[in-house]
Structures are given as C-alpha cells and as structure tokens.
Write a protein that holds these residues in place. Structure first.
Motif, mmCIF file in Angstrom:
data_model
loop_
_atom_site.group_PDB
_atom_site.id
_atom_site.type_symbol
_atom_site.label_atom_id
_atom_site.label_comp_id
_atom_site.label_asym_id
_atom_site.label_seq_id
_atom_site.Cartn_x
_atom_site.Cartn_y
_atom_site.Cartn_z
ATOM 1 N N ARG A 27 0.998 -1.223 0.006
ATOM 2 C CA ARG A 27 0.143 -0.109 -0.113
ATOM 3 C C ARG A 27 0.799 1.289 -0.089
ATOM 4 O O ARG A 27 1.929 1.372 0.897
ATOM 5 C CB ARG A 27 -1.035 0.038 1.221
ATOM 6 N N LEU A 28 0.468 2.150 -1.087
ATOM 7 C CA LEU A 28 1.421 3.305 -0.961
ATOM 8 C C LEU A 28 0.447 4.618 -1.097
ATOM 9 O O LEU A 28 -0.668 4.457 -1.613
ATOM 10 C CB LEU A 28 2.134 3.543 -2.264
ATOM 11 N N VAL A 29 0.781 5.652 -0.412
ATOM 12 C CA VAL A 29 -0.043 6.618 -0.022
ATOM 13 C C VAL A 29 0.281 7.721 -1.133
ATOM 14 O O VAL A 29 1.538 7.932 -1.662
ATOM 15 C CB VAL A 29 0.292 7.427 1.172
ATOM 16 N N ALA A 30 -0.968 8.305 -1.832
ATOM 17 C CA ALA A 30 -0.795 9.244 -2.723
ATOM 18 C C ALA A 30 -0.611 10.757 -2.071
ATOM 19 O O ALA A 30 -1.540 11.119 -1.606
ATOM 20 C CB ALA A 30 -1.772 9.208 -3.769
ATOM 21 N N PRO A 31 0.393 11.597 -2.476
ATOM 22 C CA PRO A 31 0.468 12.786 -1.947
ATOM 23 C C PRO A 31 -0.683 13.798 -2.553
ATOM 24 O O PRO A 31 -1.121 13.492 -3.523
ATOM 25 C CB PRO A 31 1.922 13.439 -2.658
ATOM 26 N N LYS A 32 -0.834 14.823 -1.955
ATOM 27 C CA LYS A 32 -2.000 15.645 -2.101
ATOM 28 C C LYS A 32 -1.510 16.404 -3.292
ATOM 29 O O LYS A 32 -0.331 16.792 -3.617
ATOM 30 C CB LYS A 32 -2.344 16.551 -1.143
ATOM 31 N N LEU A 33 -2.538 16.678 -4.315
ATOM 32 C CA LEU A 33 -2.301 17.323 -5.512
ATOM 33 C C LEU A 33 -2.506 18.730 -5.450
ATOM 34 O O LEU A 33 -3.366 19.017 -4.609
ATOM 35 C CB LEU A 33 -2.777 16.813 -6.539
ATOM 36 N N ALA A 34 -2.006 19.624 -6.345
ATOM 37 C CA ALA A 34 -2.456 20.995 -6.238
ATOM 38 C C ALA A 34 -3.611 21.058 -7.349
ATOM 39 O O ALA A 34 -3.957 20.033 -8.063
ATOM 40 C CB ALA A 34 -1.430 21.586 -7.097
ATOM 41 N N ALA A 35 -4.550 22.034 -7.283
ATOM 42 C CA ALA A 35 -5.489 22.018 -7.995
ATOM 43 C C ALA A 35 -5.423 22.233 -9.427
ATOM 44 O O ALA A 35 -4.477 22.713 -9.775
ATOM 45 C CB ALA A 35 -6.633 23.222 -7.408
ATOM 46 N N GLY A 36 -6.363 21.574 -10.280
ATOM 47 C CA GLY A 36 -6.049 21.586 -11.679
ATOM 48 C C GLY A 36 -6.680 20.555 -12.340
ATOM 49 O O GLY A 36 -7.211 19.524 -11.733
ATOM 50 N N LEU A 37 -6.481 20.442 -13.702
ATOM 51 C CA LEU A 37 -6.995 19.365 -14.560
ATOM 52 C C LEU A 37 -5.816 18.405 -14.922
ATOM 53 O O LEU A 37 -4.950 18.952 -15.533
ATOM 54 C CB LEU A 37 -7.672 19.927 -15.727
ATOM 55 N N TYR A 38 -5.844 17.110 -14.651
ATOM 56 C CA TYR A 38 -4.935 16.301 -14.950
ATOM 57 C C TYR A 38 -5.318 15.388 -16.067
ATOM 58 O O TYR A 38 -6.038 14.578 -15.887
ATOM 59 C CB TYR A 38 -4.531 15.507 -13.534
ATOM 60 N N LEU A 39 -4.521 15.166 -17.247
ATOM 61 C CA LEU A 39 -4.743 14.408 -18.393
ATOM 62 C C LEU A 39 -3.817 13.017 -18.360
ATOM 63 O O LEU A 39 -2.639 13.225 -18.365
ATOM 64 C CB LEU A 39 -4.546 15.245 -19.694
ATOM 65 N N VAL A 40 -4.492 11.954 -17.725
ATOM 66 C CA VAL A 40 -3.726 10.640 -17.464
ATOM 67 C C VAL A 40 -3.944 9.782 -18.389
ATOM 68 O O VAL A 40 -5.156 9.444 -19.002
ATOM 69 C CB VAL A 40 -4.352 10.199 -16.237
ATOM 70 N N ALA A 41 -2.719 9.280 -18.916
ATOM 71 C CA ALA A 41 -2.861 8.084 -20.035
ATOM 72 C C ALA A 41 -3.007 6.905 -19.362
ATOM 73 O O ALA A 41 -2.426 6.618 -18.204
ATOM 74 C CB ALA A 41 -1.653 8.325 -20.709
ATOM 75 N N THR A 42 -3.787 6.169 -19.891
ATOM 76 C CA THR A 42 -4.270 4.770 -19.197
ATOM 77 C C THR A 42 -4.065 3.586 -20.089
ATOM 78 O O THR A 42 -3.760 4.128 -21.309
ATOM 79 C CB THR A 42 -5.729 4.461 -18.586
ATOM 80 N N PRO A 43 -3.809 2.386 -19.695
ATOM 81 C CA PRO A 43 -3.324 1.492 -20.566
ATOM 82 C C PRO A 43 -4.544 1.084 -21.739
ATOM 83 O O PRO A 43 -5.534 1.155 -21.552
ATOM 84 C CB PRO A 43 -3.478 0.095 -19.533
ATOM 85 N N ILE A 44 -3.625 0.709 -22.834
ATOM 86 C CA ILE A 44 -4.571 0.381 -24.083
ATOM 87 C C ILE A 44 -4.950 -1.071 -24.062
ATOM 88 O O ILE A 44 -5.874 -1.515 -24.904
ATOM 89 C CB ILE A 44 -3.681 0.833 -25.334
ATOM 90 N N GLY A 45 -4.438 -1.732 -23.032
ATOM 91 C CA GLY A 45 -4.850 -3.164 -23.024
ATOM 92 C C GLY A 45 -4.333 -3.782 -21.722
ATOM 93 O O GLY A 45 -5.351 -4.067 -20.997
ATOM 94 N N ASN A 46 -3.005 -3.800 -21.639
ATOM 95 C CA ASN A 46 -2.462 -4.516 -20.338
ATOM 96 C C ASN A 46 -2.350 -3.486 -19.463
ATOM 97 O O ASN A 46 -1.748 -2.561 -19.441
ATOM 98 C CB ASN A 46 -0.929 -4.982 -20.920
ATOM 99 N N LEU A 47 -3.071 -3.889 -18.404
ATOM 100 C CA LEU A 47 -3.418 -2.991 -17.102
ATOM 101 C C LEU A 47 -2.048 -2.668 -16.434
ATOM 102 O O LEU A 47 -1.838 -1.767 -15.707
ATOM 103 C CB LEU A 47 -4.172 -3.495 -16.050
ATOM 104 N N GLY A 48 -0.876 -3.455 -16.940
ATOM 105 C CA GLY A 48 0.368 -3.150 -16.185
ATOM 106 C C GLY A 48 1.134 -2.041 -16.815
ATOM 107 O O GLY A 48 2.020 -1.827 -16.225
ATOM 108 N N ASP A 49 0.657 -1.727 -17.654
ATOM 109 C CA ASP A 49 1.472 -0.598 -18.473
ATOM 110 C C ASP A 49 1.189 0.847 -17.954
ATOM 111 O O ASP A 49 1.615 2.026 -18.362
ATOM 112 C CB ASP A 49 0.920 -0.528 -19.931
ATOM 113 N N ILE A 50 0.391 0.994 -16.709
ATOM 114 C CA ILE A 50 0.214 2.194 -16.198
ATOM 115 C C ILE A 50 1.372 2.772 -15.472
ATOM 116 O O ILE A 50 2.196 1.953 -14.953
ATOM 117 C CB ILE A 50 -0.879 1.840 -15.134
#
Length: 316
Positions: A27-50
């Motif tokens: 389990r890893l904690v995600a640091p708090k983010l600054a306000a804004g819109l984040y454009l996140v690329a996600t896997p095209i098939g294999n979920l391990g590619d994140i």
C-alpha cells in the motif's frame, strides 16, 4: 515534563489512508495534489502498463472524469484506488463541463481519462481543456500508453515523420475521397479502423496506394495481439482470413521518393475517362490518387473538362 502528543484528526487520517493505491499487496500513499485538471494516459490493453505517476494522480484527485465508468473501474479496482468516478463523454460533455469548471474554481483536482490510451487522441476532451485554460486553471499532462505510438514503433516503417488520421469516414465514397487525399502526404500514415470495416478499408487502400508497405496492428498489448506486415495489396488479398474482432491500427509507409507524376496530357485523358461515368468529385478523387498531382490542381482541371464535356458550369 513530556509534551502531550497532538490529537489525531480521525477524518484527515482516514482521508489520507484512502488516497492511496496498492501494487503487489504493498500500500502506497498518494501525495496531495495541487488544484487543476490532470490528463492521465491509461493502458490500451495490459493494465500493467500504467505509470507510477498515473496511479499516484488517480488516487489523489478529487474526481476522475472518464468515458465509461465501468471500464475505468477495472483499473481503479486493480490497484485498489478509492476514486470518485464521473462520466465525461461526447453525449454528456456539454452538461458535465460546467461542473468540472466549478470544481476547479473551488480548488479541486480532476483527472480526465479515456477508455484507453492518452486523453484527447480520438477521444473527448479538447473543449474541456480549452475552457479550463480559458478560465485560468492549471492543466497537467501525464504521458503514457498510446496505441498510435505503439503501432508506429512495431510497424517497421519510417518513424521520422508520421501523420495521424484517426478514424476514417464510415461511408465508402467519403472514405475513398479521404484516402486519395492522404495518399499525397509525404509521411507514414497511422489510422484507426473498426473490425467491421477493416476489410473494406484494406481493399480501398490497396486500390489507391497498393504498392506501399503497411502493417495491421490488432489488439495491441492484449492477450491476442497480432501484427501483420506486407504490402497493402498483399494484406488486402488476405483480408478474408483476417480476424475482425478487436481494435485495429493501420500503419502505411509514405509514398516513394520517385513516385510517378502524370503529365498534363495523361491527366486530361484520365479525367475525361472518369468524367464519362462519374461525378466531378469522384473523378477528382480517383485522379488525385493516380496522378501524383495536388488535389486543387486536379479539381480545377476537372471543372474545365467537365464544362467542355457537359456544358454549363461543370459542377455536378
């Protein structure tokens, strides 16, 4: 006298614990983010590619705006991310955009993801990014998986310059016209196609650009990934045996440096033959594909010939 420990804010502790993700039971904690819109690329098939940064961001944002919550939920559940998912797609975008802008104005953070790959690449998002920028909010790009770049990298074709077309028109006449225009672009072509149209498209590509090398990339990064490399003519001849289930990316080599360009007399002959049975539009599309001449020049000449052959203004 020993100082008493500061009281723990249970709400904040619970919120911090929930803003995390898991990889292989860690389990890893995600640091708090600054306000804004984040454009996140996600896997095209294999979920391990994140990417690690993508996981941190998806776990930390207030909301994830996604095309299909069911598809994105597979990713968040895989990595144990407790995220608020809200739909954002072409059918609800007009109503959803103001709500996202309101959230950003209040200091919130929102991630935008597509069903697969990089947001905005043949997916909704352009108008949202434009309005977010106009409103003065920050926009962050998180690069990652892309079927365009994945197909280009394995096609074994020139990569120094490429042109991404996206999806071709669904109707054959419009598709042929567009392919004739694409044929003149001096770059490797990358385009998407659906399984139910890929065989027809290959036949039309072979007719218009038949001698070029190409690659059919099916189900990239998935269990049944398949890549076929040959000339367009060869690929079209074997299209009947092609497995049409899945997602396709077609990659086509640029025109040869010594590609033939028809003389003016030969162009006129070609146009006259085409105008005898076809409309000006179709005649031009065919002539552009075969002549090697710019479409504007061919169209202007076709209008002149049509006027002589048919009388009137030549348009039809």
């Amino acid at each position: 006298m020993r100082a008493k420990p500061a009281p723990i804010n249970t709400t904040e502790a619970t919120d911090a614990a929930s803003r995390g993700f898991s990889i292989d039971a860690h389990r890893l904690v995600a640091p708090k983010l600054a306000a804004g819109l984040y454009l996140v690329a996600t896997p095209i098939g294999n979920l391990g590619d994140i990417t690690l940064r993508a996981l941190q961001t998806l776990a930390a944002v207030d909301t994830i705006a996604c095309e299909d919550t069911r598809i994105t939920r597979r990713l968040t559940e895989r990595y144990d991310i407790a995220a608020q998912l809200k739909p954002y797609h072409e059918h609800n975008a007009e109503a959803a955009r103001p709500k996202i802008l309101e959230a950003l104005a209040a200091g919130g953070s929102v991630a935008l993801v597509s069903d697969a790959g990089t947001p905005l690449i043949s997916d909704p998002g352009y108008k949202l990014v434009r309005e977010v920028c106009a409103a003065g909010h920050a926009v962050y790009a998180l690069p990652g998986p892309s079927s365009v770049l994945a197909a280009l990298s394995v096609a074994a074709l020139p990569t120094d310059r490429f042109f991404f077309e996206g999806f071709l028109p669904a109707k054959s006449a419009a598709r042929r016209t567009r392919l004739a225009e694409l044929a003149r672009i001096d770059a490797t072509l990358v385009m998407f196609e659906s399984g139910n149209r890929v065989q027809d498209t290959l036949a039309e590509l072979a007719e218009i650009m038949g001698t070029r090398e190409a690659a059919i990339c099916r189900e990239l990064t998935k269990l049944h990934e398949e890549i076929s490399r040959a000339t367009l003519s060869e690929l079209a001849r074997e299209a009947d045996t092609l497995e049409t289930r899945g997602e396709f990316v077609l990659v086509i080599a640029p025109p040869a440096a010594d590609a033939d360009v028809l003389t003016s007399d030969a162009l006129d002959e070609l146009l006259r033959a085409q105008l005898a049975t076809n409309s000006v539009k179709d005649a031009v599309a065919h002539a552009v594909a075969l002549s090697g001449r710019p479409r504007r020049e061919v169209y202007a000449r076709a209008l002149e010939l049509a006027k002589d052959l048919r009388g009137g203004d030549g348009e039809d």
